[in-house]
Design an enzyme around this catalytic site. Structure first.
Site, PDB file in Angstrom:
ATOM      1  N   ASP A   1      41.257  25.296  44.150  1.00  0.00           N
ATOM      2  CA  ASP A   1      39.957  25.425  43.505  1.00  0.00           C
ATOM      3  C   ASP A   1      40.194  26.350  42.294  1.00  0.00           C
ATOM      4  O   ASP A   1      41.221  27.041  42.237  1.00  0.00           O
ATOM      5  CB  ASP A   1      38.995  26.070  44.510  1.00  0.00           C
ATOM      6  CG  ASP A   1      37.654  26.372  43.906  1.00  0.00           C
ATOM      7  OD1 ASP A   1      37.057  25.474  43.305  1.00  0.00           O
ATOM      8  OD2 ASP A   1      37.187  27.516  44.051  1.00  0.00           O
ATOM      9  N   LEU A   2      39.275  26.355  41.332  1.00  0.00           N
ATOM     10  CA  LEU A   2      39.509  27.165  40.128  1.00  0.00           C
ATOM     11  C   LEU A   2      38.732  28.483  40.180  1.00  0.00           C
ATOM     12  O   LEU A   2      39.314  29.562  40.348  1.00  0.00           O
ATOM     13  CB  LEU A   2      39.111  26.347  38.884  1.00  0.00           C
ATOM     14  CG  LEU A   2      39.287  27.021  37.534  1.00  0.00           C
ATOM     15  CD1 LEU A   2      40.739  27.400  37.286  1.00  0.00           C
ATOM     16  CD2 LEU A   2      38.793  26.091  36.412  1.00  0.00           C
TER      17      LEU A   2
ATOM     18  N   THR B   1      35.416  32.940  36.959  1.00  0.00           N
ATOM     19  CA  THR B   1      34.467  32.493  35.937  1.00  0.00           C
ATOM     20  C   THR B   1      33.025  32.650  36.409  1.00  0.00           C
ATOM     21  O   THR B   1      32.092  32.425  35.627  1.00  0.00           O
ATOM     22  CB  THR B   1      34.747  31.016  35.538  1.00  0.00           C
ATOM     23  OG1 THR B   1      35.138  30.304  36.703  1.00  0.00           O
ATOM     24  CG2 THR B   1      35.836  30.931  34.506  1.00  0.00           C
TER      25      THR B   1
ATOM     26  N   LYS C   1      28.321  29.452  43.757  1.00  0.00           N
ATOM     27  CA  LYS C   1      29.768  29.291  43.634  1.00  0.00           C
ATOM     28  C   LYS C   1      30.209  27.958  44.235  1.00  0.00           C
ATOM     29  O   LYS C   1      29.866  27.650  45.378  1.00  0.00           O
ATOM     30  CB  LYS C   1      30.502  30.454  44.303  1.00  0.00           C
ATOM     31  CG  LYS C   1      30.368  31.737  43.522  1.00  0.00           C
ATOM     32  CD  LYS C   1      31.211  32.848  44.095  1.00  0.00           C
ATOM     33  CE  LYS C   1      31.126  34.077  43.213  1.00  0.00           C
ATOM     34  NZ  LYS C   1      31.850  35.221  43.784  1.00  0.00           N
TER      35      LYS C   1
ATOM     36  N   SER D   1      38.575  21.114  41.315  1.00  0.00           N
ATOM     37  CA  SER D   1      37.448  21.976  40.919  1.00  0.00           C
ATOM     38  C   SER D   1      36.196  21.166  40.611  1.00  0.00           C
ATOM     39  O   SER D   1      36.280  20.050  40.117  1.00  0.00           O
ATOM     40  CB  SER D   1      37.857  22.778  39.676  1.00  0.00           C
ATOM     41  OG  SER D   1      36.727  23.348  39.052  1.00  0.00           O
ATOM     42  N   ALA D   2      35.035  21.767  40.874  1.00  0.00           N
ATOM     43  CA  ALA D   2      33.752  21.134  40.546  1.00  0.00           C
ATOM     44  C   ALA D   2      33.450  21.235  39.055  1.00  0.00           C
ATOM     45  O   ALA D   2      32.566  20.554  38.550  1.00  0.00           O
ATOM     46  CB  ALA D   2      32.632  21.810  41.332  1.00  0.00           C
TER      47      ALA D   2
ATOM     48  N   ASN E   1      34.504  21.977  32.951  1.00  0.00           N
ATOM     49  CA  ASN E   1      35.182  22.755  31.902  1.00  0.00           C
ATOM     50  C   ASN E   1      36.546  23.250  32.359  1.00  0.00           C
ATOM     51  O   ASN E   1      37.131  24.123  31.720  1.00  0.00           O
ATOM     52  CB  ASN E   1      34.310  23.945  31.505  1.00  0.00           C
ATOM     53  CG  ASN E   1      32.967  23.499  30.948  1.00  0.00           C
ATOM     54  OD1 ASN E   1      32.919  22.758  29.975  1.00  0.00           O
ATOM     55  ND2 ASN E   1      31.879  23.929  31.567  1.00  0.00           N
TER      56      ASN E   1
ATOM     57  N   LYS F   1      31.536  18.986  46.573  1.00  0.00           N
ATOM     58  CA  LYS F   1      31.917  19.629  47.824  1.00  0.00           C
ATOM     59  C   LYS F   1      30.610  20.007  48.541  1.00  0.00           C
ATOM     60  O   LYS F   1      29.667  20.379  47.854  1.00  0.00           O
ATOM     61  CB  LYS F   1      32.728  20.901  47.552  1.00  0.00           C
ATOM     62  CG  LYS F   1      33.983  20.672  46.709  1.00  0.00           C
ATOM     63  CD  LYS F   1      34.554  22.005  46.219  1.00  0.00           C
ATOM     64  CE  LYS F   1      35.665  21.784  45.206  1.00  0.00           C
ATOM     65  NZ  LYS F   1      36.191  23.019  44.612  1.00  0.00           N
TER      66      LYS F   1
ATOM     67  N   GLU G   1      40.616  27.729  48.713  1.00  0.00           N
ATOM     68  CA  GLU G   1      39.182  27.723  48.365  1.00  0.00           C
ATOM     69  C   GLU G   1      38.526  29.074  48.604  1.00  0.00           C
ATOM     70  O   GLU G   1      38.853  29.763  49.561  1.00  0.00           O
ATOM     71  CB  GLU G   1      38.448  26.703  49.247  1.00  0.00           C
ATOM     72  CG  GLU G   1      38.108  25.409  48.563  1.00  0.00           C
ATOM     73  CD  GLU G   1      37.044  25.507  47.474  1.00  0.00           C
ATOM     74  OE1 GLU G   1      36.370  26.543  47.374  1.00  0.00           O
ATOM     75  OE2 GLU G   1      36.887  24.535  46.729  1.00  0.00           O
ATOM     76  N   ASP G   2      37.538  29.411  47.759  1.00  0.00           N
ATOM     77  CA  ASP G   2      36.792  30.659  47.973  1.00  0.00           C
ATOM     78  C   ASP G   2      35.382  30.381  48.493  1.00  0.00           C
ATOM     79  O   ASP G   2      34.667  31.322  48.836  1.00  0.00           O
ATOM     80  CB  ASP G   2      36.686  31.468  46.674  1.00  0.00           C
ATOM     81  CG  ASP G   2      35.772  30.797  45.663  1.00  0.00           C
ATOM     82  OD1 ASP G   2      35.924  29.574  45.448  1.00  0.00           O
ATOM     83  OD2 ASP G   2      34.906  31.481  45.099  1.00  0.00           O
TER      84      ASP G   2
HETATM   85  P1  B16 Z   1      30.679  23.509  35.108  1.00  0.00           P
HETATM   86  P2  B16 Z   1      34.921  25.647  41.170  1.00  0.00           P
HETATM   87  C1  B16 Z   1      32.472  25.647  40.037  1.00  0.00           C
HETATM   88  O1  B16 Z   1      33.854  25.859  39.942  1.00  0.00           O
HETATM   89  C2  B16 Z   1      31.737  26.978  39.930  1.00  0.00           C
HETATM   90  O2  B16 Z   1      32.049  27.819  41.031  1.00  0.00           O
HETATM   91  C3  B16 Z   1      30.242  26.734  39.919  1.00  0.00           C
HETATM   92  O3  B16 Z   1      29.546  27.958  39.783  1.00  0.00           O
HETATM   93  C4  B16 Z   1      29.906  25.797  38.747  1.00  0.00           C
HETATM   94  O4  B16 Z   1      28.511  25.512  38.702  1.00  0.00           O
HETATM   95  C5  B16 Z   1      30.714  24.505  38.900  1.00  0.00           C
HETATM   96  O5  B16 Z   1      32.092  24.803  38.957  1.00  0.00           O
HETATM   97  C6  B16 Z   1      30.459  23.530  37.754  1.00  0.00           C
HETATM   98  O6  B16 Z   1      30.946  24.107  36.564  1.00  0.00           O
HETATM   99  O7  B16 Z   1      29.271  23.843  34.720  1.00  0.00           O
HETATM  100  O8  B16 Z   1      31.715  24.196  34.270  1.00  0.00           O
HETATM  101  O9  B16 Z   1      30.915  22.011  35.195  1.00  0.00           O
HETATM  102  O10 B16 Z   1      34.737  26.806  42.100  1.00  0.00           O
HETATM  103  O11 B16 Z   1      34.640  24.299  41.825  1.00  0.00           O
HETATM  104  O12 B16 Z   1      36.239  25.674  40.438  1.00  0.00           O
HETATM  105 MG    MG Z   2      35.397  28.281  43.773  1.00  0.00          MG
END
Ligand code: B16
Ligand code: MG
Length: 215
Positions: free
Chosen positions: A9-10, A17, A45, A114-115, A118, A145, A169-170
């Site tokens: 996961d990122l 971030t 998160k 990652s979700a 960006n 997820k 994962e966190d």
């Molecule tokens: P974006 P992860 C997630 O990252 C973030 O924890 C979450 O807060 C955020 O809304 C989501 O990515 C979407 O991010 O707006 O940049 O598409 O923990 O899955 O790496």
């Molecule tokens: Mg995360």
């Protein structure tokens, strides 16, 4: 079992971030006179952008039109992009680079799950990109997820069975996604919030990969 890949996961695992997401959502909240708290940000998160906005509007008891939502999603992301534009390698979380070096030497494949839409920008800014054999991010999945899609696509993209993959994962939803995909899950953070993980570590500082990746 011989494990062959580590899927990361990122946000909250490789970089933090969440502080930038928090600031951008807080700013956006001004549009509907809502003050987002840090505790609420915790619950965002690992949650996708669209779902995060829906949660915030729900907390604010604000019923927005689809047009408002679309505008705010763009505005939030523009602000977030401004905030991450100065990210650099110093923002990689402690112990991460050493851990990546260890698993590379041990022959593991490395993928991102990652979700975030960006994710690639963040990997570029922090210099993490060259470590990755494969990137699965929010642009490549349709289900968030705890659905296992992001990690299953990771395994598939690496040409591996899910059973030989280990997820880092966190967020509890991310741990659930890994388990639903038949993968091992290593939680990064507090045991209270990551109870479903197979192992939990507070962070990567001083972690010996060869020991941690034994199941
Ligand atoms: P974006 P992860 C997630 O990252 C973030 O924890 C979450 O807060 C955020 O809304 C989501 O990515 C979407 O991010 O707006 O940049 O598409 O923990 O899955 O790496
Ligand atoms: Mg995360």
């Amino acid at each position: 079992m011989i494990y062959k890949a580590c899927l990361f996961d990122l946000d909250g695992v490789l970089v933090d971030t969440a502080i930038y997401h928090f600031q951008a959502w807080k700013n956006l909240g001004k549009q509907f006179a809502y003050e987002l708290t840090e505790e609420q940000n915790e619950q965002l998160k690992g949650v996708s952008r669209v779902e995060s906005l829906n949660k915030i509007l729900n907390w604010a008891n604000y019923s927005a039109t689809q047009e408002e939502k679309n505008t705010w999603l763009i505005e939030k992301n523009e602000e977030y992009l401004r905030l991450i534009s100065n990210m650099n390698p110093s923002e990689i979380l402690p112990g991460v680079l050493d851990f990546l070096q260890q698993i590379k030497s041990l022959g593991y494949k490395i993928a991102l799950g990652s979700a975030s839409k960006n994710a690639e920008i963040i990997l570029e800014k922090t210099g993490l990109m060259p470590w990755f054999d494969l990137i699965i991010d929010g642009n490549k999945v349709s289900k968030s997820k705890p659905d296992p899609e992001v990690f299953l696509k990771g395994a598939e993209g690496l040409g591996l069975q899910p059973e030989v993959c280990i997820v880092f994962e966190d967020a509890q939803a991310g741990v659930e996604a890994a388990k639903a995909g038949n993968m091992k899950a290593i939680g990064i953070g507090e045991p209270e919030t990551l109870s479903l993980a197979d192992k939990i570590i507070p962070n990567f500082i001083g972690v010996k990969a060869a020991e941690l990746l034994q199941f």
